[in-house]
Design a protein around this motif. Sequence first.
Motif, PDB file in Angstrom:
ATOM      1  N   ALA A 159     -26.307  43.732  -9.268  1.00 11.97           N
ATOM      2  CA  ALA A 159     -26.450  45.040  -8.628  1.00 11.97           C
ATOM      3  C   ALA A 159     -26.744  46.120  -9.662  1.00 11.97           C
ATOM      4  CB  ALA A 159     -25.185  45.374  -7.853  1.00 11.97           C
ATOM      5  N   LEU A 160     -26.128  46.045 -10.834  1.00 11.33           N
ATOM      6  CA  LEU A 160     -26.391  47.027 -11.887  1.00 11.33           C
ATOM      7  C   LEU A 160     -27.822  46.921 -12.400  1.00 11.33           C
ATOM      8  CD1 LEU A 160     -23.023  46.843 -13.879  1.00 11.33           C
ATOM      9  CD2 LEU A 160     -23.806  48.647 -12.327  1.00 11.33           C
TER      10      LEU A 160
ATOM     11  N   ALA B 211     -30.123  48.358  -9.752  1.00 10.81           N
ATOM     12  CA  ALA B 211     -30.084  49.819  -9.773  1.00 10.81           C
ATOM     13  C   ALA B 211     -30.878  50.371 -10.939  1.00 10.81           C
ATOM     14  CB  ALA B 211     -28.640  50.298  -9.833  1.00 10.81           C
TER      15      ALA B 211
ATOM     16  N   ARG C 234     -34.132  52.738 -10.646  1.00 12.55           N
ATOM     17  CA  ARG C 234     -34.119  54.026 -11.334  1.00 12.55           C
ATOM     18  C   ARG C 234     -35.321  54.175 -12.271  1.00 12.55           C
ATOM     19  NH1 ARG C 234     -29.352  53.735 -13.972  1.00 12.55           N
ATOM     20  NH2 ARG C 234     -28.277  54.228 -12.037  1.00 12.55           N
TER      21      ARG C 234
END
Length: 70
Positions: A52-53, A56, A60
Amino acid sequence: MKATLLTSLALLLSFASPAFAAAGAQTHSGILVWAFIGFFGLIVVAQLVPAALILAGVVRSFAQGHQQLN
């Protein structure tokens, strides 16, 4: 030939019985089963957090790259 085949089939089916079948479903799970399931649940969660990081971060950076083009 046909009579022999039917007789053989009848004998084979007569011996087929649920002798070793369980009477009911066994629903009692011990603590080791729950520990096993919990351990693999932790492994799945531990792999989802970094994924998930990274996702993201990719989103971004894609959004920032898209803003620089405009």
